[in-house]
Enzyme design. Structure first.
Site, short mmCIF file in Angstrom:
data_model
loop_
_atom_site.label_atom_id
_atom_site.label_comp_id
_atom_site.label_asym_id
_atom_site.label_seq_id
_atom_site.Cartn_x
_atom_site.Cartn_y
_atom_site.Cartn_z
N TRP A 143 0.85 -1.20 0.00
CA TRP A 143 0.00 0.00 0.00
C TRP A 143 0.88 1.25 0.00
CZ3 TRP A 143 -5.58 -0.05 1.33
CH2 TRP A 143 -6.12 -1.34 1.33
N ASP A 145 0.32 4.55 0.71
CA ASP A 145 -0.69 5.40 1.32
C ASP A 145 -0.16 6.74 1.77
OD1 ASP A 145 0.86 4.30 3.30
OD2 ASP A 145 -0.82 3.67 4.57
N TYR A 178 -3.23 4.65 -3.05
CA TYR A 178 -4.16 4.93 -1.95
C TYR A 178 -3.75 6.21 -1.22
CZ TYR A 178 -7.11 3.75 2.14
OH TYR A 178 -8.05 3.75 3.16
N ARG A 183 -9.44 11.24 1.90
CA ARG A 183 -9.57 9.79 1.74
C ARG A 183 -10.49 9.20 2.81
NH1 ARG A 183 -3.97 7.09 2.41
NH2 ARG A 183 -4.58 7.02 4.61
N ASP A 184 -11.12 8.07 2.48
CA ASP A 184 -11.95 7.35 3.45
C ASP A 184 -13.08 8.25 3.94
OD1 ASP A 184 -12.65 5.10 4.85
OD2 ASP A 184 -11.14 5.32 6.41
N SER A 190 -8.77 5.41 8.29
CA SER A 190 -7.70 5.53 7.31
C SER A 190 -7.65 6.90 6.66
CB SER A 190 -7.86 4.44 6.23
OG SER A 190 -7.76 3.16 6.79
N ASP A 230 -12.21 1.81 -1.72
CA ASP A 230 -13.37 2.47 -1.11
C ASP A 230 -13.81 3.74 -1.81
OD1 ASP A 230 -13.18 0.48 0.77
OD2 ASP A 230 -12.49 1.76 2.39
N HIS A 276 -17.28 -4.63 -2.20
CA HIS A 276 -17.47 -6.07 -2.03
C HIS A 276 -18.95 -6.40 -2.11
CE1 HIS A 276 -18.86 -5.60 2.20
NE2 HIS A 276 -18.00 -4.60 2.22
N TRP A 279 -21.52 -4.52 -0.13
CA TRP A 279 -21.55 -3.07 -0.35
C TRP A 279 -22.24 -2.78 -1.68
CZ3 TRP A 279 -16.61 0.42 0.55
CH2 TRP A 279 -16.97 1.75 0.47
N ASN A 315 -11.32 -6.97 3.06
CA ASN A 315 -12.55 -7.44 3.68
C ASN A 315 -12.47 -8.94 3.93
OD1 ASN A 315 -15.78 -7.67 3.97
ND2 ASN A 315 -15.13 -5.53 4.17
N TRP A 375 -15.98 -4.40 9.56
CA TRP A 375 -14.79 -4.60 8.72
C TRP A 375 -13.48 -4.49 9.48
CZ3 TRP A 375 -11.88 -0.35 9.46
CH2 TRP A 375 -12.55 0.83 9.82
N LYS A 403 -4.69 -7.12 1.24
CA LYS A 403 -4.40 -6.60 2.57
C LYS A 403 -3.35 -7.48 3.22
CE LYS A 403 -5.14 -4.43 6.59
NZ LYS A 403 -4.98 -2.98 6.81
N GLU A 407 -1.28 -6.31 9.36
CA GLU A 407 -1.33 -4.85 9.38
C GLU A 407 -2.76 -4.43 9.75
OE1 GLU A 407 0.27 -3.29 5.75
OE2 GLU A 407 2.24 -4.16 6.09
N ASP A 409 -6.42 -2.77 10.75
CA ASP A 409 -7.45 -2.03 10.05
C ASP A 409 -7.70 -0.67 10.67
OD1 ASP A 409 -8.05 -4.02 8.15
OD2 ASP A 409 -9.35 -5.05 9.57
#
Length: 454
Positions: A143, A145, A178, A183-184, A190, A230, A276, A279, A315, A375, A403, A407, A409
């Site tokens: 990632w 990020d 990412y 974000r998020d 995140s 996301d 997913h 969702w 997920n 999640w 993922k 690490e 969530d």
């Protein structure tokens, strides 16, 4: 009185001040706890909000940065503006026909291997330790990020290039793009380093340009990229959230820029994130989702190397559930293959390439969530199906581990800046550190409950 107390505190010898235990927090914005680590561990900066004591030879307050980045708190590029304004891809190369994973070996990221090795060193049971160590040989995505981590990509690509030349089989490096501004937008765990209000779009364009500059140096290495987990799914279902509504235009502009610039390189295969089954897999969401993906794709000039969609990233859904989990009641698309089979035709009809990769890294154990929307560090989770391009489904290019297991969530600490209530639910493993940092207890559970077993 306060001045007297402070004077007394100043006289306390440093060695009696509390130290954070291994895997405990030791710094970050707003952190008021201990900033030194127990013997045998080092305080490692992970991001501006969180530093963590990780096993190592140093201790007593030494601070380093995760990977080979210079600091975890970096950031923005000031007033940098996009260096390219092209509205359509210009790659002169033609994508390989068929599955981009075919004929390639997948690169094992040294950073995750080091995390796994450090975690295994703290497991006393010999059988569990051996299983834990085997995880380092299973490919995962890396990632990106923060901008600070982008320099690491060049190191990985150089290593992958050398490995490919040595073995005679070209390599794939798997990355997750990412770093969107705001974000998020429908959660908190995140939240990223860029904000739309503070030059976020230009900063993001510069972040993409930096990724492109690294990848461009190694045209012999194929890159598979998952684009912004996301983000687009939030634009399908969460525009009632003000932060998502405010971010809609910027998200679309940034994702468009990302896929256009990556497409020009000719060696990057992109998969847009598609949430997913629980969702976007609800029947009412399928058509709006397909229309959004197709619209963005066409407006970007139908980039040749956009291969399809990634599902179940970070997920816990099964690819193909033996029986529906009770939490999925009411949705006929109760696992990822049902979701893919339902979404695929809608994508094709709208003009979007209906190929998929599916994250099964933490999907080994089912029927463990209280709600489908839970999640965060779900208790009792196990590593799932191993990555493979022999999926048994023509629409699915590969099963992947997007993922990296272990690490975190998100944190269960309600006073933390990035606390999300999902991480404090009854089915969330606690106490949990900040998102993206190592969660030792959760990793051990993933190892011991892996299905198929490690």
């Amino acid at each position: 009185m306060l001045s007297s107390v402070l004077a007394l505190v100043a006289l306390i010898p440093a060695f009696v001040l509390a130290q954070s235990p291994i895997y405990g927090q030791c710094g970050g914005q707003g952190w008021t706890g201990p900033t030194t680590c127990a013997s045998g561990s080092t305080c490692v900066v992970s991001n501006p909000f969180y530093s963590q004591c990780l096993p190592g030879t140093a201790g007593g307050g030494t601070t380093t940065t995760a990977g080979t980045t210079t600091t975890g708190g970096t950031t923005t590029t000031g007033g940098t503006t996009a260096t390219s304004t092209s509205s359509a891809p210009t790659s002169s190369q033609t994508p390989a026909a068929g599955n981009p994973y075919t004929g390639h070996n997948i690169y094992l990221t040294p950073f995750y291997a080091a995390e796994v090795a450090a975690a295994a060193a703290n497991i006393s049971d010999a059988t569990i330790k051996a299983k834990a160590l085997s995880v380092a040989k299973i490919p995962t995505f890396t990632w990106f990020d923060t901008v600070a981590k982008v320099a690491d990509l060049g190191t990985y690509l150089a290593d992958a290039s050398a490995q490919g030349k040595s073995s005679g089989t070209p390599m794939i490096v798997q990355i997750i793009v990412y770093d969107l501004p705001d974000r998020d937008c429908a959660a908190s765990a995140s939240n990223g380093e860029f904000s739309i209000a503070n030059n976020g779009q230009a900063n993001y364009f510069d972040y993409i340009d930096k990724l492109v500059a690294q990848i461009k140096k190694f045209p012999d290495v194929r890159v598979v990229a998952i684009i912004e987990p996301d983000s687009l799914a939030n634009l399908v279902t969460n525009l009632n959230v003000q932060k998502c509504s405010n971010a809609q235009t910027t998200y679309l502009a940034c994702v468009t820029y990302a896929i256009q610039q990556l497409d020009k390189l000719g060696n990057v295969y992109s998969y847009l994130d598609a949430g997913h089954a629980g969702w976007l897999g609800w029947p009412a969401n399928l058509t709006p989702a397909a229309q959004l993906f197709a619209s963005l794709y066409k407006n970007a000039g139908s980039p040749s190397f956009v291969r399809g969609l990634a599902t179940n990233v970070a997920n816990y859904n099964a690819l193909s559930a033996t029986t529906p989990d009770p939490i999925t009641q009411g949705n006929s698309n109760y696992d990822e293959i049902h979701y893919i089979n339902a979404l695929g035709p809608a994508l094709s009809s709208a003009g979007f390439p209906a190929h998929f990769i599916v994250d099964q890294g933490r999907s080994g154990v089912q029927n463990i969530r209280q709600q489908w929307g839970d999640w965060c560090n779900v208790k009792g989770s196990g590593f799932g199906m191993r990555p493979t391009s022999n999926t048994g489904f023509t629409a699915i290019d590969a099963i992947v581990w997007a993922k990296p297991g272990g690490e975190c969530d998100g944190t269960s600490n309600s006073s933390a800046a990035r606390f999300d209530p999902h991480c404090a639910l009854s089915d969330a493993d606690q106490p949990a550190p900040e998102a993206g940092t190592w969660f030792q207890e959760f990793f051990v559970t993933l190892v011991t409950k892996a299905n198929p077993p490690l």
